[in-house]
Design an enzyme around this catalytic site. Structure first.
Site, PDB file in Angstrom:
ATOM      1  N   ASP A   1       0.543   2.477   3.717  1.00  0.00           N
ATOM      2  CA  ASP A   1      -0.323   3.588   3.323  1.00  0.00           C
ATOM      3  C   ASP A   1       0.458   4.785   3.140  1.00  0.00           C
ATOM      4  O   ASP A   1       0.246   5.944   3.594  1.00  0.00           O
ATOM      5  CB  ASP A   1      -1.569   4.033   3.931  1.00  0.00           C
ATOM      6  CG  ASP A   1      -2.478   4.687   3.118  1.00  0.00           C
ATOM      7  OD1 ASP A   1      -2.175   4.966   1.918  1.00  0.00           O
ATOM      8  OD2 ASP A   1      -3.655   4.941   3.620  1.00  0.00           O
TER       9      ASP A   1
ATOM     10  N   HIS B   1       0.828  -1.189   0.090  1.00  0.00           N
ATOM     11  CA  HIS B   1       0.011  -0.082  -0.028  1.00  0.00           C
ATOM     12  C   HIS B   1       0.744   1.332   0.155  1.00  0.00           C
ATOM     13  O   HIS B   1       1.099   1.820   0.996  1.00  0.00           O
ATOM     14  CB  HIS B   1      -0.937  -0.093   1.174  1.00  0.00           C
ATOM     15  CG  HIS B   1      -2.251   1.015   1.131  1.00  0.00           C
ATOM     16  ND1 HIS B   1      -3.297   0.852   1.505  1.00  0.00           N
ATOM     17  CD2 HIS B   1      -2.188   2.317   0.432  1.00  0.00           C
ATOM     18  CE1 HIS B   1      -4.137   1.914   1.378  1.00  0.00           C
ATOM     19  NE2 HIS B   1      -3.333   2.960   0.492  1.00  0.00           N
TER      20      HIS B   1
HETATM   21  O1  DOR Z   1      -4.693   9.295   3.918  1.00  0.00           O
HETATM   22  C1  DOR Z   1      -4.793   8.805   2.771  1.00  0.00           C
HETATM   23  N1  DOR Z   1      -4.198   9.473   1.912  1.00  0.00           N
HETATM   24  N2  DOR Z   1      -5.910   8.040   2.492  1.00  0.00           N
HETATM   25  C2  DOR Z   1      -6.340   7.719   1.084  1.00  0.00           C
HETATM   26  O2  DOR Z   1      -7.134   7.183   1.025  1.00  0.00           O
HETATM   27  C3  DOR Z   1      -5.662   8.522  -0.010  1.00  0.00           C
HETATM   28  C4  DOR Z   1      -4.197   8.851   0.517  1.00  0.00           C
HETATM   29  C5  DOR Z   1      -3.342   9.944  -0.333  1.00  0.00           C
HETATM   30  O3  DOR Z   1      -3.149   9.495  -1.794  1.00  0.00           O
HETATM   31  O4  DOR Z   1      -3.021  10.844   0.033  1.00  0.00           O
HETATM   32 ZN    ZN Z   2      -3.790   4.683   0.556  1.00  0.00          ZN
HETATM   33 ZN    ZN Z   3      -7.270   4.543   1.432  1.00  0.00          ZN
END
Ligand code: DOR
Ligand code: ZN
Ligand code: ZN
Length: 445
Positions: free
Chosen positions: A310, A61
């Site tokens: 993420d 991610h």
């Molecule tokens: O915190 C986030 N940032 N959640 C997301 O779903 C998108 C991501 C981003 O692309 O910055």
């Molecule tokens: Zn993400």
């Molecule tokens: Zn996300």
């Protein structure tokens, strides 16, 4: 036989245990894992005393950005951050400029990444407008589809049930998984409109909009869709206890779902967010202590399949202001492994858990054959760590262009020491020691 390289005096996580061994590497692949005395002749030897070799870790991610968003991150900076963070494969999210949602956009990203990446990279695609393009995107080598349910990013309105079901039936037939960002668009929009009318734009308002129930509603919808189409759904960054519970129920009912959580959802609370402010805003947000405890339970007993960073870098200037305008997301590639190794030191995780959550399971979920385990014949993707190294996270030294972190200043124990990508030493001690382009493009088999 003379091999290219032998790694000696190592401990390695091999077949579910930590063993003393050496590794012979030839032509980019693991040639042999065995006793030092049984190693073939070699051109080069590296001693790994006091270090531990793990299978190359996978961060499934990551938002690498580049192209129109290169001011936030590009393939070179993002994959350098990955190598420094101990990752040998990253899977890139599609909310780019242009959005990855066609064979052409995918091809362009692949050819740029092939020249500029330090680690192996695979790509997600958003759903295209025309369902007939789905198969072409898969043929082009997309690893999986991403469905961003909080608002429309690709060609498909996530709240259009019939369009969604049609798309899901096709991907199910192609045996490609769908990664879902589970927050219900309609519920979220209604809550945000109401808060805006009340002139609320602080962190508290963001938390009031992005509730557990907004996540739960989207989870339930996708669980049902998975049940109806037999499509494999992997839930990204699960943050709420009730959402996790719904996923656990689905798993018990043998519906083909899996899920991920993040280090920030495990380690930061809503109180931390209130204290740090908009810099720590993510979507979904970090939640209360009970949710964190529920996530830890899920990690420990295996209901949570994987951990993804993420990694969502933004320019620092985009991280302050009204919560409705602030860019949400934090960089995570350079903090995820040290934070989790610190939890190993504390006894909340084992090394086996780390390997399962960040190598074995991501490889299995995304069909990355020959990845995620140490095995003769596999590409020599190795994450080599120093379990005893104590240091303070210093965001100003990140390779990522996003040089901030809610974890800045945290004392951690455990540090990536060397990262090998396809048999090439890319990261050593604190430096990138290879040139860009050693990373390969990972395609769906
Ligand atoms: O915190 C986030 N940032 N959640 C997301 O779903 C998108 C991501 C981003 O692309 O910055
Ligand atoms: Zn993400
Ligand atoms: Zn996300």
């Amino acid at each position: 036989m003379i091999v290219d390289l032998v790694l000696n005096s190592a401990k390695a996580y091999f077949r579910n245990e930590i063993v003393d061994c050496s590794l012979a590497i030839d032509e980019g692949r693991i040639w042999k894992i065995g006793k030092e005395t049984n190693m073939p002749q070699t051109d080069e030897r590296i001693g790994l005393r006091n270090l531990l070799v793990l299978p190359g870790l996978i961060d499934a991610h990551v938002h690498l950005r580049d192209e129109g968003k290169a001011y936030k991150e590009d393939f070179t900076s993002g994959t350098a951050a990955a190598a420094v963070g101990g990752f040998t494969i990253v899977l890139d999210m599609p909310n780019n400029d242009p959005v990855t949602m066609s064979p052409e956009t995918l091809r362009n990203r692949m050819s740029k990444a092939k020249r500029e990446a330090f680690v192996n990279v695979g790509f997600f695609s958003e759903f295209p407008k025309k369902t007939k393009d789905i198969e072409k995107i898969v043929e082009e080598g997309a690893i999986a589809f991403k469905l961003f349910m909080a608002e429309q990013v690709g060609g498909l309105d996530p709240d259009d049930d019939s369009a969604l079901m049609e798309a899901l039936k096709i991907v199910s037939g192609l045996k490609v998984p769908v990664a879902a960002h589970a927050e219900d668009k309609t519920a979220l929009k209604a809550a945000v409109e109401k808060l805006k009318l009340a002139r609320r734009d602080d962190v508290e308002a963001f938390l009031e909009a992005h509730t557990d129930d907004v996540e739960l509603k989207a989870v339930k919808r996708m669980v049902k869709a998975s049940e109806q189409t037999n499509m494999r759904v992997h839930f990204c960054h699960v943050s709420a206890e009730n959402g996790l519970q719904a996923i656990v129920e689905a798993k018990k009912a043998k519906i083909p779902v899996t899920c991920e959580t993040t280090p920030h959802n495990l380690l930061l609370s809503a109180d931390d967010l209130r204290r740090i402010g908009t810099l720590a805003l993510t979507m979904p947000p970090v939640r209360d202590k009970d949710s964190m405890e529920a996530l830890w339970n899920g990690v420990r007993n295996g209901w949570i399949d994987s951990i993804g960073s993420d990694h969502a870098p933004h320019a620092l200037g985009e991280k302050a202001g009204s919560v409705w305008n602030v860019k949400v997301g934090i960089p995570g590639l350079e903090t995820t492994l040290p934070l989790l190794l610190t939890e190993v030191k504390r006894g909340r995780l084992s090394i086996g858990d780390v390997v399962r959550l960040m190598a074995e399971k991501p490889a299995e979920i995304y069909g990355l054959n020959g990845k995620g385990s140490l095995s003769a014949g596999n590409k020599a993707d190795l994450t080599i760590i120093d379990l005893n190294k104590k240091y303070k996270i210093d965001a100003s030294s990140f390779k990522s262009k996003a040089k901030y972190s809610p974890f800045d200043g945290w004392l951690v124990v455990g540090k990536p020491a060397k990262t090998f990508i396809n048999g090439v030493l890319v990261f050593d001690d604190s430096e990138i020691v290879a040139s860009a382009g050693v990373g390969e493009i990972v395609r769906r088999a």
